[in-house]
Design a protein around this motif. Structure first.
Motif, PDB file in Angstrom:
ATOM      1  N   ASN A  51       0.730  -1.124  -0.124  1.00  0.00           N
ATOM      2  CA  ASN A  51      -0.133  -0.003   0.084  1.00  0.00           C
ATOM      3  C   ASN A  51       0.851   1.162   0.002  1.00  0.00           C
ATOM      4  O   ASN A  51       1.499   1.478   1.010  1.00  0.00           O
ATOM      5  CB  ASN A  51      -0.773   0.015   1.344  1.00  0.00           C
ATOM      6  CG  ASN A  51      -1.999   1.125   1.051  1.00  0.00           C
ATOM      7  OD1 ASN A  51      -1.646   2.047   0.797  1.00  0.00           O
ATOM      8  ND2 ASN A  51      -3.149   0.894   1.756  1.00  0.00           N
ATOM      9  N   ILE A  52       0.621   1.937  -1.003  1.00  0.00           N
ATOM     10  CA  ILE A  52       1.664   3.223  -1.104  1.00  0.00           C
ATOM     11  C   ILE A  52       1.073   4.567  -0.599  1.00  0.00           C
ATOM     12  O   ILE A  52       1.261   5.587  -0.836  1.00  0.00           O
ATOM     13  CB  ILE A  52       2.153   3.572  -2.797  1.00  0.00           C
ATOM     14  CG1 ILE A  52       0.800   4.035  -3.470  1.00  0.00           C
ATOM     15  CG2 ILE A  52       2.770   2.263  -3.077  1.00  0.00           C
ATOM     16  CD1 ILE A  52       1.199   4.500  -4.757  1.00  0.00           C
ATOM     17  N   GLY A  53      -0.162   4.393   0.203  1.00  0.00           N
ATOM     18  CA  GLY A  53      -0.748   5.462   0.862  1.00  0.00           C
ATOM     19  C   GLY A  53       0.114   6.345   1.827  1.00  0.00           C
ATOM     20  O   GLY A  53      -0.219   7.480   2.030  1.00  0.00           O
ATOM     21  N   ASP A  54       1.104   5.727   2.339  1.00  0.00           N
ATOM     22  CA  ASP A  54       2.239   6.718   3.075  1.00  0.00           C
ATOM     23  C   ASP A  54       3.268   7.349   2.485  1.00  0.00           C
ATOM     24  O   ASP A  54       4.280   7.806   2.989  1.00  0.00           O
ATOM     25  CB  ASP A  54       2.765   5.540   4.247  1.00  0.00           C
ATOM     26  CG  ASP A  54       1.685   5.232   5.041  1.00  0.00           C
ATOM     27  OD1 ASP A  54       1.072   5.757   5.373  1.00  0.00           O
ATOM     28  OD2 ASP A  54       1.897   4.292   5.865  1.00  0.00           O
ATOM     29  N   ALA A  55       3.248   7.215   1.255  1.00  0.00           N
ATOM     30  CA  ALA A  55       4.319   7.577   0.301  1.00  0.00           C
ATOM     31  C   ALA A  55       4.542   9.405   0.606  1.00  0.00           C
ATOM     32  O   ALA A  55       5.610   9.669   0.484  1.00  0.00           O
ATOM     33  CB  ALA A  55       4.063   7.633  -1.354  1.00  0.00           C
ATOM     34  N   ALA A  99      16.248   7.746 -13.319  1.00  0.00           N
ATOM     35  CA  ALA A  99      14.911   7.443 -13.903  1.00  0.00           C
ATOM     36  C   ALA A  99      13.756   7.606 -13.317  1.00  0.00           C
ATOM     37  O   ALA A  99      13.989   7.091 -11.964  1.00  0.00           O
ATOM     38  CB  ALA A  99      15.140   6.187 -14.708  1.00  0.00           C
ATOM     39  N   ARG A 100      12.570   8.019 -13.651  1.00  0.00           N
ATOM     40  CA  ARG A 100      11.374   8.143 -13.130  1.00  0.00           C
ATOM     41  C   ARG A 100      11.008   6.524 -13.019  1.00  0.00           C
ATOM     42  O   ARG A 100      10.145   6.042 -11.918  1.00  0.00           O
ATOM     43  CB  ARG A 100      10.441   8.839 -13.952  1.00  0.00           C
ATOM     44  CG  ARG A 100       8.929   8.874 -13.499  1.00  0.00           C
ATOM     45  CD  ARG A 100       7.886   9.811 -13.984  1.00  0.00           C
ATOM     46  NE  ARG A 100       6.669   9.552 -13.775  1.00  0.00           N
ATOM     47  CZ  ARG A 100       5.824   8.603 -14.318  1.00  0.00           C
ATOM     48  NH1 ARG A 100       6.061   7.854 -15.149  1.00  0.00           N
ATOM     49  NH2 ARG A 100       4.509   8.639 -13.621  1.00  0.00           N
ATOM     50  N   ILE A 105       8.433  -2.583 -12.588  1.00  0.00           N
ATOM     51  CA  ILE A 105       7.664  -2.013 -11.212  1.00  0.00           C
ATOM     52  C   ILE A 105       6.996  -0.500 -11.595  1.00  0.00           C
ATOM     53  O   ILE A 105       7.387   0.036 -12.561  1.00  0.00           O
ATOM     54  CB  ILE A 105       8.994  -1.785 -10.171  1.00  0.00           C
ATOM     55  CG1 ILE A 105       9.931  -0.822 -10.283  1.00  0.00           C
ATOM     56  CG2 ILE A 105       9.131  -3.394  -9.583  1.00  0.00           C
ATOM     57  CD1 ILE A 105      10.808  -0.683  -9.227  1.00  0.00           C
ATOM     58  N   ARG A 106       6.438  -0.211 -10.497  1.00  0.00           N
ATOM     59  CA  ARG A 106       5.591   1.101 -10.658  1.00  0.00           C
ATOM     60  C   ARG A 106       6.761   2.378 -10.745  1.00  0.00           C
ATOM     61  O   ARG A 106       7.912   2.247 -10.170  1.00  0.00           O
ATOM     62  CB  ARG A 106       4.590   1.347  -9.676  1.00  0.00           C
ATOM     63  CG  ARG A 106       5.422   1.412  -8.073  1.00  0.00           C
ATOM     64  CD  ARG A 106       4.092   1.665  -6.903  1.00  0.00           C
ATOM     65  NE  ARG A 106       3.564   0.672  -6.932  1.00  0.00           N
ATOM     66  CZ  ARG A 106       2.054   0.500  -6.398  1.00  0.00           C
ATOM     67  NH1 ARG A 106       1.179   1.346  -6.220  1.00  0.00           N
ATOM     68  NH2 ARG A 106       1.637  -0.668  -6.283  1.00  0.00           N
ATOM     69  N   PHE A 284      11.586   3.071  -4.744  1.00  0.00           N
ATOM     70  CA  PHE A 284      10.837   2.098  -5.487  1.00  0.00           C
ATOM     71  C   PHE A 284      10.168   1.040  -4.703  1.00  0.00           C
ATOM     72  O   PHE A 284      10.616   0.732  -3.393  1.00  0.00           O
ATOM     73  CB  PHE A 284      11.909   1.458  -6.445  1.00  0.00           C
ATOM     74  CG  PHE A 284      12.386   2.240  -7.339  1.00  0.00           C
ATOM     75  CD1 PHE A 284      11.733   2.898  -8.512  1.00  0.00           C
ATOM     76  CD2 PHE A 284      13.780   2.808  -7.417  1.00  0.00           C
ATOM     77  CE1 PHE A 284      12.512   3.788  -9.280  1.00  0.00           C
ATOM     78  CE2 PHE A 284      14.500   3.387  -8.112  1.00  0.00           C
ATOM     79  CZ  PHE A 284      13.846   4.272  -9.249  1.00  0.00           C
ATOM     80  N   VAL A 285       8.944   0.570  -5.053  1.00  0.00           N
ATOM     81  CA  VAL A 285       8.219  -0.615  -4.495  1.00  0.00           C
ATOM     82  C   VAL A 285       8.726  -1.911  -4.947  1.00  0.00           C
ATOM     83  O   VAL A 285       8.343  -2.194  -6.260  1.00  0.00           O
ATOM     84  CB  VAL A 285       6.686  -0.575  -4.549  1.00  0.00           C
ATOM     85  CG1 VAL A 285       6.067  -1.516  -3.984  1.00  0.00           C
ATOM     86  CG2 VAL A 285       6.378   0.725  -3.907  1.00  0.00           C
ATOM     87  N   LEU A 286       9.556  -2.710  -4.184  1.00  0.00           N
ATOM     88  CA  LEU A 286      10.293  -3.939  -4.620  1.00  0.00           C
ATOM     89  C   LEU A 286       9.523  -5.177  -3.798  1.00  0.00           C
ATOM     90  O   LEU A 286      10.145  -6.109  -4.278  1.00  0.00           O
ATOM     91  CB  LEU A 286      11.818  -3.597  -4.631  1.00  0.00           C
ATOM     92  CG  LEU A 286      12.290  -2.516  -5.394  1.00  0.00           C
ATOM     93  CD1 LEU A 286      13.766  -2.566  -5.062  1.00  0.00           C
ATOM     94  CD2 LEU A 286      12.392  -3.047  -6.842  1.00  0.00           C
ATOM     95  N   SER A 287       9.103  -5.161  -3.016  1.00  0.00           N
ATOM     96  CA  SER A 287       8.950  -6.050  -1.800  1.00  0.00           C
ATOM     97  C   SER A 287       7.745  -5.826  -1.152  1.00  0.00           C
ATOM     98  O   SER A 287       6.792  -4.837  -1.524  1.00  0.00           O
ATOM     99  CB  SER A 287       9.917  -6.098  -0.859  1.00  0.00           C
ATOM    100  OG  SER A 287      10.184  -4.740  -0.303  1.00  0.00           O
ATOM    101  N   GLY A 288       7.286  -6.614   0.058  1.00  0.00           N
ATOM    102  CA  GLY A 288       5.857  -6.626   0.577  1.00  0.00           C
ATOM    103  C   GLY A 288       5.901  -5.551   1.836  1.00  0.00           C
ATOM    104  O   GLY A 288       4.697  -5.259   2.380  1.00  0.00           O
ATOM    105  N   GLU A 289       6.944  -5.011   2.376  1.00  0.00           N
ATOM    106  CA  GLU A 289       6.729  -4.558   3.647  1.00  0.00           C
ATOM    107  C   GLU A 289       6.145  -3.028   3.584  1.00  0.00           C
ATOM    108  O   GLU A 289       6.178  -2.420   2.492  1.00  0.00           O
ATOM    109  CB  GLU A 289       8.143  -4.172   4.428  1.00  0.00           C
ATOM    110  CG  GLU A 289       8.811  -3.131   3.611  1.00  0.00           C
ATOM    111  CD  GLU A 289       9.961  -3.689   2.778  1.00  0.00           C
ATOM    112  OE1 GLU A 289      10.799  -3.213   2.146  1.00  0.00           O
ATOM    113  OE2 GLU A 289       9.775  -5.092   2.439  1.00  0.00           O
ATOM    114  N   ARG A 290       5.524  -2.558   4.820  1.00  0.00           N
ATOM    115  CA  ARG A 290       5.039  -1.033   4.524  1.00  0.00           C
ATOM    116  C   ARG A 290       6.101  -0.186   4.258  1.00  0.00           C
ATOM    117  O   ARG A 290       7.380  -0.282   4.456  1.00  0.00           O
ATOM    118  CB  ARG A 290       4.557  -0.455   5.972  1.00  0.00           C
ATOM    119  CG  ARG A 290       3.272  -1.344   6.548  1.00  0.00           C
ATOM    120  CD  ARG A 290       2.882  -0.769   7.930  1.00  0.00           C
ATOM    121  NE  ARG A 290       3.884  -0.833   8.860  1.00  0.00           N
ATOM    122  CZ  ARG A 290       4.573   0.007   9.323  1.00  0.00           C
ATOM    123  NH1 ARG A 290       4.446   1.262   8.645  1.00  0.00           N
ATOM    124  NH2 ARG A 290       5.792   0.005  10.044  1.00  0.00           N
TER     125      ARG A 290
END
Length: 324
Positions: A51-55, A99-100, A105-106, A284-290
């Protein structure tokens, strides 16, 4: 073994030296790579969903890149595993990724902490391994072709094909020198692959940079293991260890090749570093932790060991610290 790297003295990439490497480095693996079935299992069970809500809570401090005065050494976190190291009269980039988006990955969650236009002349680049989040072709293309590049064994050809003329390709424990800075390639518990055909064909590792009485350890990517103590024995008095603290869940899948925050702190102690600077999170989002778990758990692990809070550099993206 030691080398001196000088742009005017290196052979043209069209005349490669006789090969001195094996065809691959699978024998250097600490643990077997994940099987296809294991990869499918973790994907099916959402192991990489975050969940990227904390970005918006990831700290970003983007106010330009300070320049060192005199013999100061400055360390600036750009994001992920990218640092700008201003040390020994050189500006060095670690695993530069501006890079963006990288394949698979996203897009990045946070901007690079230093704008490319704010960089001074880049004297050197160190690459830990060839995974896309550490070796980014669009960023590399932005560098002048005479930039000094330090890479693991069998990765020089990738740069030669892109016209780079000043590449030092090293095995574990080998060193090269540029100006007043020695660059030593050291082991890690990881692996390499860029395509489905080249698994472990190139080496992987970290870097120790030594400039006078200053020493910086850039760990790249690594699981936890005995090699950290070996590095500390061979290269004592490390001033700061740049340690990955993210991309560690699901643990059963990641444990052999990515430290978790507690292991990162222990690895810093193993190498004997006076300070630890965190990286490999918040970009980058590479895994499952918060998203915020890596830095929160790193702070907790540091405090549980009774270590001086001032020696944990839990930097914001774009923040700079000075080595005293």
């Amino acid at each position: 073994m030691s080398y001196t790297i000088r742009p005017e003295a290196l052979p043209h990439p069209a005349r490669p030296a006789a090969p001195r490497w094996p065809n691959g480095f699978a024998d250097r693996l600490t643990a077997p790579l994940a099987s296809f079935r294991e990869v499918v299992s973790v994907l099916q069970h959402g192991g990489f969903r975050t969940n990227i809500g904390d970005a918006d809570q990831i700290p970003v401090y983007r106010s330009g890149l300070p320049r060192p005065a005199g013999t100061e050494a400055l360390i600036t976190w750009v994001g992920h595993a990218t640092y700008v190291l201003q040390v020994g009269g050189l500006t060095v980039l670690t695993d530069p990724v501006w890079a963006r988006k990288i394949p698979g990955i996203r897009p990045r969650l946070t901007p690079p902490g230093v704008a490319w236009s704010d960089l001074p002349h880049v004297d050197a680049v160190v690459i830990s391994h060839n995974h896309f989040d550490h070796l980014d072709a669009p960023t590399i293309r932005r560098l002048p072709k005479d930039t000094a590049i330090f890479v693991p064994a069998r990765l020089a050809a990738w740069f030669a094909r892109r016209g780079f003329r000043n590449v030092a390709e090293l095995d574990w424990w080998e060193s090269a020198r540029l100006g007043e800075v020695a660059f030593t390639f050291v082991p890690s518990h990881h692996w390499s692959r860029r395509t489905i055909w080249d698994t472990c064909k190139t080496l992987w590792g970290g870097w120790v940079l030594t400039a006078g009485n200053r020493r910086i350890y850039f760990a790249g990517d690594s699981g936890y293991g005995h090699r950290f103590k070996e590095i500390g024995i061979r290269y004592p008095d490390i001033d700061v260890a740049l340690m990955p603290v993210g991309a560690y869940e699901p643990r059963w899948f990641m444990k052999n090749f990515h430290v978790d925050p507690d292991q990162a702190v222990q690895a810093c102690l193993d190498v004997g570093a006076r300070r630890m600077a965190a990286m490999h999170w918040g970009t980058f989002v590479l895994s499952g932790e918060r998203l915020l778990a890596p830095i929160e758990e790193t702070r907790q692990a540091w405090a549980e060991r009774g270590l001086d809070p001032a020696d944990l550099w839990d930097l914001a993206i774009g923040e700079t610290r000075m080595l005293s």
